[in-house]
Design a protein around this motif. Sequence first.
Motif, PDB file in Angstrom:
ATOM      1  N   ARG A  17       5.659   4.003  -3.815  1.00 55.73           N
ATOM      2  CA  ARG A  17       6.112   3.128  -4.907  1.00 55.73           C
ATOM      3  C   ARG A  17       4.920   2.557  -5.665  1.00 55.73           C
ATOM      4  O   ARG A  17       4.948   2.447  -6.897  1.00 55.73           O
ATOM      5  CB  ARG A  17       7.002   2.014  -4.354  1.00 55.73           C
ATOM      6  N   LEU A  18       3.870   2.187  -4.959  1.00 60.73           N
ATOM      7  CA  LEU A  18       2.658   1.694  -5.631  1.00 60.73           C
ATOM      8  C   LEU A  18       2.066   2.752  -6.549  1.00 60.73           C
ATOM      9  O   LEU A  18       1.605   2.441  -7.643  1.00 60.73           O
ATOM     10  CB  LEU A  18       1.616   1.240  -4.597  1.00 60.73           C
ATOM     11  N   ASP A  19       2.099   4.001  -6.117  1.00 61.58           N
ATOM     12  CA  ASP A  19       1.620   5.097  -6.954  1.00 61.58           C
ATOM     13  C   ASP A  19       2.467   5.213  -8.221  1.00 61.58           C
ATOM     14  O   ASP A  19       1.932   5.364  -9.319  1.00 61.58           O
ATOM     15  CB  ASP A  19       1.641   6.404  -6.158  1.00 61.58           C
ATOM     16  N   GLU A  20       3.786   5.113  -8.065  1.00 62.50           N
ATOM     17  CA  GLU A  20       4.682   5.155  -9.225  1.00 62.50           C
ATOM     18  C   GLU A  20       4.382   4.011 -10.193  1.00 62.50           C
ATOM     19  O   GLU A  20       4.351   4.207 -11.412  1.00 62.50           O
ATOM     20  CB  GLU A  20       6.144   5.040  -8.780  1.00 62.50           C
ATOM     21  N   LEU A  36       4.163  -7.228 -16.827  1.00 55.33           N
ATOM     22  CA  LEU A  36       3.907  -8.254 -15.820  1.00 55.33           C
ATOM     23  C   LEU A  36       4.887  -8.151 -14.654  1.00 55.33           C
ATOM     24  O   LEU A  36       4.496  -8.318 -13.495  1.00 55.33           O
ATOM     25  CB  LEU A  36       3.969  -9.643 -16.444  1.00 55.33           C
ATOM     26  N   ALA A  37       6.154  -7.864 -14.946  1.00 59.52           N
ATOM     27  CA  ALA A  37       7.149  -7.721 -13.883  1.00 59.52           C
ATOM     28  C   ALA A  37       6.811  -6.532 -12.983  1.00 59.52           C
ATOM     29  O   ALA A  37       6.892  -6.629 -11.749  1.00 59.52           O
ATOM     30  CB  ALA A  37       8.546  -7.560 -14.490  1.00 59.52           C
ATOM     31  N   VAL A  38       6.410  -5.424 -13.583  1.00 54.83           N
ATOM     32  CA  VAL A  38       6.036  -4.243 -12.814  1.00 54.83           C
ATOM     33  C   VAL A  38       4.780  -4.544 -11.992  1.00 54.83           C
ATOM     34  O   VAL A  38       4.689  -4.180 -10.808  1.00 54.83           O
ATOM     35  CB  VAL A  38       5.830  -3.029 -13.749  1.00 54.83           C
ATOM     36  N   PHE A  39       3.813  -5.220 -12.595  1.00 55.93           N
ATOM     37  CA  PHE A  39       2.588  -5.585 -11.893  1.00 55.93           C
ATOM     38  C   PHE A  39       2.897  -6.510 -10.714  1.00 55.93           C
ATOM     39  O   PHE A  39       2.344  -6.341  -9.622  1.00 55.93           O
ATOM     40  CB  PHE A  39       1.606  -6.250 -12.857  1.00 55.93           C
ATOM     41  N   GLU A  40       3.785  -7.474 -10.917  1.00 54.43           N
ATOM     42  CA  GLU A  40       4.169  -8.388  -9.842  1.00 54.43           C
ATOM     43  C   GLU A  40       4.786  -7.626  -8.665  1.00 54.43           C
ATOM     44  O   GLU A  40       4.508  -7.947  -7.502  1.00 54.43           O
ATOM     45  CB  GLU A  40       5.180  -9.424 -10.339  1.00 54.43           C
ATOM     46  N   GLY A  42       4.090  -4.619  -7.834  1.00 53.74           N
ATOM     47  CA  GLY A  42       2.968  -3.960  -7.177  1.00 53.74           C
ATOM     48  C   GLY A  42       2.185  -4.891  -6.277  1.00 53.74           C
ATOM     49  O   GLY A  42       1.836  -4.537  -5.150  1.00 53.74           O
ATOM     50  N   VAL A  43       1.931  -6.092  -6.756  1.00 55.25           N
ATOM     51  CA  VAL A  43       1.193  -7.079  -5.959  1.00 55.25           C
ATOM     52  C   VAL A  43       1.973  -7.418  -4.690  1.00 55.25           C
ATOM     53  O   VAL A  43       1.399  -7.498  -3.597  1.00 55.25           O
ATOM     54  CB  VAL A  43       0.899  -8.346  -6.790  1.00 55.25           C
ATOM     55  N   ALA A  44       3.285  -7.579  -4.815  1.00 60.25           N
ATOM     56  CA  ALA A  44       4.109  -7.878  -3.643  1.00 60.25           C
ATOM     57  C   ALA A  44       4.057  -6.727  -2.636  1.00 60.25           C
ATOM     58  O   ALA A  44       3.964  -6.961  -1.424  1.00 60.25           O
ATOM     59  CB  ALA A  44       5.549  -8.144  -4.067  1.00 60.25           C
ATOM     60  N   LEU A  45       4.096  -5.499  -3.124  1.00 60.64           N
ATOM     61  CA  LEU A  45       4.011  -4.345  -2.226  1.00 60.64           C
ATOM     62  C   LEU A  45       2.654  -4.261  -1.530  1.00 60.64           C
ATOM     63  O   LEU A  45       2.577  -3.895  -0.354  1.00 60.64           O
ATOM     64  CB  LEU A  45       4.287  -3.050  -2.994  1.00 60.64           C
ATOM     65  N   VAL A  46       1.596  -4.595  -2.243  1.00 60.60           N
ATOM     66  CA  VAL A  46       0.264  -4.596  -1.630  1.00 60.60           C
ATOM     67  C   VAL A  46       0.216  -5.618  -0.501  1.00 60.60           C
ATOM     68  O   VAL A  46      -0.284  -5.330   0.594  1.00 60.60           O
ATOM     69  CB  VAL A  46      -0.834  -4.885  -2.686  1.00 60.60           C
ATOM     70  N   LYS A  47       0.760  -6.797  -0.730  1.00 60.41           N
ATOM     71  CA  LYS A  47       0.755  -7.837   0.300  1.00 60.41           C
ATOM     72  C   LYS A  47       1.559  -7.400   1.519  1.00 60.41           C
ATOM     73  O   LYS A  47       1.128  -7.596   2.658  1.00 60.41           O
ATOM     74  CB  LYS A  47       1.306  -9.145  -0.264  1.00 60.41           C
ATOM     75  N   LYS A  48       2.737  -6.798   1.291  1.00 58.09           N
ATOM     76  CA  LYS A  48       3.540  -6.310   2.415  1.00 58.09           C
ATOM     77  C   LYS A  48       2.798  -5.214   3.174  1.00 58.09           C
ATOM     78  O   LYS A  48       2.809  -5.184   4.402  1.00 58.09           O
ATOM     79  CB  LYS A  48       4.877  -5.768   1.910  1.00 58.09           C
ATOM     80  N   SER A  49       2.150  -4.330   2.442  1.00 60.60           N
ATOM     81  CA  SER A  49       1.410  -3.233   3.072  1.00 60.60           C
ATOM     82  C   SER A  49       0.249  -3.762   3.896  1.00 60.60           C
ATOM     83  O   SER A  49      -0.021  -3.256   4.994  1.00 60.60           O
ATOM     84  CB  SER A  49       0.923  -2.240   2.016  1.00 60.60           C
ATOM     85  N   GLU A  50      -0.437  -4.776   3.386  1.00 59.91           N
ATOM     86  CA  GLU A  50      -1.544  -5.377   4.143  1.00 59.91           C
ATOM     87  C   GLU A  50      -1.036  -5.972   5.451  1.00 59.91           C
ATOM     88  O   GLU A  50      -1.666  -5.821   6.500  1.00 59.91           O
ATOM     89  CB  GLU A  50      -2.245  -6.451   3.313  1.00 59.91           C
TER      90      GLU A  50
END
Length: 68
Positions: A17-20, A36-40, A42-50
Amino acid sequence: MTLREGKGMPFGENLARLDEIAKRLESEPMSMDEALAVFEEGVALVKKSEKLLQRAERRVTILTEEGE
């Protein structure tokens, strides 16, 4: 136990999903609000992945210490 956080997506799906999201932000024209909504997302997915990676790292550490 799989690399899931609660009922969230597995780690591999997060990466896909981050790649998409990255491709969409790079290629699709969109309004600032939409970007901004799409970026947000992505940021949430990065945090979950971390968090998933940290949990996996702790498990590996515990398992390798138990094996010693």
